[in-house]
Design a protein around this motif. Structure first.
Motif, PDB file in Angstrom:
ATOM      1  N   LEU A  44      14.573 -16.498  -7.452  1.00  0.00           N
ATOM      2  CA  LEU A  44      14.095 -16.469  -6.066  1.00  0.00           C
ATOM      3  C   LEU A  44      13.519 -15.104  -5.697  1.00  0.00           C
ATOM      4  CD1 LEU A  44      16.871 -18.514  -4.261  1.00  0.00           C
ATOM      5  CD2 LEU A  44      14.531 -19.208  -4.721  1.00  0.00           C
ATOM      6  N   VAL A  45      14.225 -14.043  -6.060  1.00  0.00           N
ATOM      7  CA  VAL A  45      13.747 -12.696  -5.751  1.00  0.00           C
ATOM      8  C   VAL A  45      12.426 -12.429  -6.476  1.00  0.00           C
ATOM      9  CG1 VAL A  45      14.256 -10.244  -6.071  1.00  0.00           C
ATOM     10  CG2 VAL A  45      16.012 -11.768  -5.182  1.00  0.00           C
ATOM     11  N   GLY A  46      12.348 -12.812  -7.745  1.00  0.00           N
ATOM     12  CA  GLY A  46      11.116 -12.608  -8.501  1.00  0.00           C
ATOM     13  C   GLY A  46       9.943 -13.345  -7.904  1.00  0.00           C
ATOM     14  N   VAL A  47      10.149 -14.582  -7.497  1.00  0.00           N
ATOM     15  CA  VAL A  47       9.062 -15.379  -6.917  1.00  0.00           C
ATOM     16  C   VAL A  47       8.646 -14.810  -5.552  1.00  0.00           C
ATOM     17  CG1 VAL A  47       8.512 -17.653  -5.955  1.00  0.00           C
ATOM     18  CG2 VAL A  47       9.582 -17.467  -8.185  1.00  0.00           C
ATOM     19  N   LEU A  48       9.616 -14.375  -4.753  1.00  0.00           N
ATOM     20  CA  LEU A  48       9.264 -13.799  -3.452  1.00  0.00           C
ATOM     21  C   LEU A  48       8.491 -12.489  -3.605  1.00  0.00           C
ATOM     22  CD1 LEU A  48      12.506 -14.485  -1.393  1.00  0.00           C
ATOM     23  CD2 LEU A  48      10.256 -15.511  -1.079  1.00  0.00           C
ATOM     24  N   ILE A  49       8.909 -11.646  -4.537  1.00  0.00           N
ATOM     25  CA  ILE A  49       8.183 -10.394  -4.782  1.00  0.00           C
ATOM     26  C   ILE A  49       6.781 -10.693  -5.288  1.00  0.00           C
ATOM     27  CG2 ILE A  49       8.119  -8.307  -6.207  1.00  0.00           C
ATOM     28  CD1 ILE A  49      11.188  -8.304  -6.107  1.00  0.00           C
ATOM     29  N   LEU A  50       6.658 -11.650  -6.198  1.00  0.00           N
ATOM     30  CA  LEU A  50       5.347 -12.026  -6.714  1.00  0.00           C
ATOM     31  C   LEU A  50       4.453 -12.561  -5.599  1.00  0.00           C
ATOM     32  CD1 LEU A  50       3.570 -12.353  -9.232  1.00  0.00           C
ATOM     33  CD2 LEU A  50       4.524 -14.645  -9.484  1.00  0.00           C
ATOM     34  N   TYR A  51       4.995 -13.383  -4.737  1.00  0.00           N
ATOM     35  CA  TYR A  51       4.234 -13.935  -3.616  1.00  0.00           C
ATOM     36  C   TYR A  51       3.726 -12.814  -2.708  1.00  0.00           C
ATOM     37  CZ  TYR A  51       3.248 -16.387   0.733  1.00  0.00           C
ATOM     38  OH  TYR A  51       2.642 -16.839   1.873  1.00  0.00           O
ATOM     39  N   ASN A  52       4.616 -11.880  -2.356  1.00  0.00           N
ATOM     40  CA  ASN A  52       4.216 -10.780  -1.479  1.00  0.00           C
ATOM     41  C   ASN A  52       3.176  -9.883  -2.139  1.00  0.00           C
ATOM     42  OD1 ASN A  52       5.777 -11.482   0.733  1.00  0.00           O
ATOM     43  ND2 ASN A  52       7.571 -10.399  -0.037  1.00  0.00           N
ATOM     44  N   THR A  53       3.317  -9.642  -3.428  1.00  0.00           N
ATOM     45  CA  THR A  53       2.357  -8.809  -4.150  1.00  0.00           C
ATOM     46  C   THR A  53       0.985  -9.470  -4.181  1.00  0.00           C
ATOM     47  OG1 THR A  53       4.150  -7.956  -5.520  1.00  0.00           O
ATOM     48  CG2 THR A  53       1.926  -7.622  -6.329  1.00  0.00           C
ATOM     49  N   LEU A  54       0.960 -10.755  -4.475  1.00  0.00           N
ATOM     50  CA  LEU A  54      -0.321 -11.468  -4.503  1.00  0.00           C
ATOM     51  C   LEU A  54      -0.949 -11.540  -3.111  1.00  0.00           C
ATOM     52  CD1 LEU A  54       0.502 -14.324  -7.023  1.00  0.00           C
ATOM     53  CD2 LEU A  54      -0.869 -12.275  -7.417  1.00  0.00           C
ATOM     54  N   LYS A  55      -0.117 -11.651  -2.101  1.00  0.00           N
ATOM     55  CA  LYS A  55      -0.611 -11.677  -0.727  1.00  0.00           C
ATOM     56  C   LYS A  55      -1.272 -10.337  -0.367  1.00  0.00           C
ATOM     57  CE  LYS A  55       1.336 -13.282   3.611  1.00  0.00           C
ATOM     58  NZ  LYS A  55       2.577 -13.692   4.255  1.00  0.00           N
ATOM     59  N   LYS A  56      -0.642  -9.234  -0.801  1.00  0.00           N
ATOM     60  CA  LYS A  56      -1.221  -7.911  -0.556  1.00  0.00           C
ATOM     61  C   LYS A  56      -2.552  -7.764  -1.284  1.00  0.00           C
ATOM     62  CE  LYS A  56       3.154  -5.491  -0.001  1.00  0.00           C
ATOM     63  NZ  LYS A  56       4.093  -4.543  -0.651  1.00  0.00           N
ATOM     64  N   LEU A  57      -2.606  -8.231  -2.522  1.00  0.00           N
ATOM     65  CA  LEU A  57      -3.856  -8.153  -3.274  1.00  0.00           C
ATOM     66  C   LEU A  57      -4.957  -8.976  -2.617  1.00  0.00           C
ATOM     67  CD1 LEU A  57      -2.626  -8.342  -6.971  1.00  0.00           C
ATOM     68  CD2 LEU A  57      -3.641  -6.386  -5.813  1.00  0.00           C
ATOM     69  N   ASP A  58      -4.582 -10.126  -2.067  1.00  0.00           N
ATOM     70  CA  ASP A  58      -5.562 -10.968  -1.391  1.00  0.00           C
ATOM     71  C   ASP A  58      -6.094 -10.273  -0.142  1.00  0.00           C
ATOM     72  OD1 ASP A  58      -7.059 -13.377  -1.146  1.00  0.00           O
ATOM     73  OD2 ASP A  58      -5.706 -13.953   0.498  1.00  0.00           O
ATOM     74  N   ARG A  59      -5.217  -9.586   0.595  1.00  0.00           N
ATOM     75  CA  ARG A  59      -5.663  -8.846   1.779  1.00  0.00           C
ATOM     76  C   ARG A  59      -6.639  -7.736   1.392  1.00  0.00           C
ATOM     77  NH1 ARG A  59      -0.032  -7.782   3.943  1.00  0.00           N
ATOM     78  NH2 ARG A  59       0.635  -9.865   4.439  1.00  0.00           N
ATOM     79  N   ILE A  60      -6.336  -7.044   0.303  1.00  0.00           N
ATOM     80  CA  ILE A  60      -7.224  -5.979  -0.165  1.00  0.00           C
ATOM     81  C   ILE A  60      -8.586  -6.554  -0.543  1.00  0.00           C
ATOM     82  CG2 ILE A  60      -7.581  -4.292  -2.010  1.00  0.00           C
ATOM     83  CD1 ILE A  60      -4.506  -3.879  -1.996  1.00  0.00           C
ATOM     84  N   GLN A  61      -8.592  -7.670  -1.263  1.00  0.00           N
ATOM     85  CA  GLN A  61      -9.844  -8.314  -1.646  1.00  0.00           C
ATOM     86  C   GLN A  61     -10.624  -8.784  -0.416  1.00  0.00           C
ATOM     87  OE1 GLN A  61     -11.378  -8.504  -4.475  1.00  0.00           O
ATOM     88  NE2 GLN A  61      -9.759  -7.482  -5.601  1.00  0.00           N
ATOM     89  N   GLU A  62      -9.910  -9.290   0.566  1.00  0.00           N
ATOM     90  CA  GLU A  62     -10.562  -9.769   1.789  1.00  0.00           C
ATOM     91  C   GLU A  62     -11.214  -8.609   2.535  1.00  0.00           C
ATOM     92  OE1 GLU A  62     -12.044 -12.552   4.147  1.00  0.00           O
ATOM     93  OE2 GLU A  62     -10.714 -13.013   2.460  1.00  0.00           O
ATOM     94  N   GLN A  63     -10.548  -7.462   2.569  1.00  0.00           N
ATOM     95  CA  GLN A  63     -11.117  -6.284   3.228  1.00  0.00           C
ATOM     96  C   GLN A  63     -12.369  -5.814   2.501  1.00  0.00           C
ATOM     97  OE1 GLN A  63      -7.915  -3.463   3.329  1.00  0.00           O
ATOM     98  NE2 GLN A  63      -6.898  -4.441   5.051  1.00  0.00           N
ATOM     99  N   LYS A  64     -12.351  -5.867   1.170  1.00  0.00           N
ATOM    100  CA  LYS A  64     -13.516  -5.464   0.400  1.00  0.00           C
ATOM    101  C   LYS A  64     -14.685  -6.418   0.665  1.00  0.00           C
ATOM    102  CE  LYS A  64     -11.173  -3.167  -3.408  1.00  0.00           C
ATOM    103  NZ  LYS A  64     -10.890  -3.207  -4.850  1.00  0.00           N
ATOM    104  N   ARG A  65     -14.401  -7.715   0.789  1.00  0.00           N
ATOM    105  CA  ARG A  65     -15.457  -8.696   1.052  1.00  0.00           C
ATOM    106  C   ARG A  65     -16.078  -8.506   2.425  1.00  0.00           C
ATOM    107  NH1 ARG A  65     -12.119 -13.609  -0.145  1.00  0.00           N
ATOM    108  NH2 ARG A  65     -11.182 -12.800  -2.019  1.00  0.00           N
ATOM    109  N   THR A  66     -15.241  -8.179   3.417  1.00  0.00           N
ATOM    110  CA  THR A  66     -15.768  -8.024   4.777  1.00  0.00           C
ATOM    111  C   THR A  66     -16.601  -6.745   4.908  1.00  0.00           C
ATOM    112  OG1 THR A  66     -13.688  -6.989   5.482  1.00  0.00           O
ATOM    113  CG2 THR A  66     -13.928  -9.363   5.856  1.00  0.00           C
ATOM    114  N   LYS A  67     -16.323  -5.737   4.094  1.00  0.00           N
ATOM    115  CA  LYS A  67     -17.098  -4.508   4.142  1.00  0.00           C
ATOM    116  C   LYS A  67     -18.493  -4.713   3.584  1.00  0.00           C
ATOM    117  CE  LYS A  67     -13.342  -1.190   3.975  1.00  0.00           C
ATOM    118  NZ  LYS A  67     -12.686  -0.116   3.212  1.00  0.00           N
ATOM    119  N   LEU A  68     -18.641  -5.643   2.668  1.00  0.00           N
ATOM    120  CA  LEU A  68     -19.952  -5.909   2.088  1.00  0.00           C
ATOM    121  C   LEU A  68     -20.760  -6.687   3.065  1.00  0.00           C
ATOM    122  CD1 LEU A  68     -18.934  -6.990  -1.510  1.00  0.00           C
ATOM    123  CD2 LEU A  68     -19.836  -4.778  -0.796  1.00  0.00           C
TER     124      LEU A  68
END
Length: 68
Positions: A44-68
């Motif tokens: 459970l802890v591993g899956v929650l950490i993985l989910y949060n990490t992927l969510k952060k990466l998605d936010r970073i990618q979304e910010q990069k897309r909006t800047k373009l």
């Protein structure tokens, strides 16, 4: 970042192996539930950490897309 993913995946694998070990061995009830519970918590802890990490990466990618 790669080390973090390896750590997270290792946590999930350890949890899965613990659960498998608990089911495949003839253990006393207390030992079984202890190993099973710890394995479940690791998963459970591993899956929650993985989910949060992927969510952060998605936010970073979304910010990069909006800047373009």
């Amino acid at each position: 970042m790669f080390k973090q993913f390896v750590w997270i995946i290792s946590l999930v694998v350890i949890g899965s192996l613990s659960i498998t070990f608990a089911f495949t061995r003839n253990l006393e009830a207390t030992v079984f539930w202890t190993i099973f519970s710890l394995g479940t918590i690791c998963n459970l802890v591993g899956v929650l950490i993985l989910y949060n990490t992927l969510k952060k990466l998605d936010r970073i990618q979304e910010q990069k897309r909006t800047k373009l």
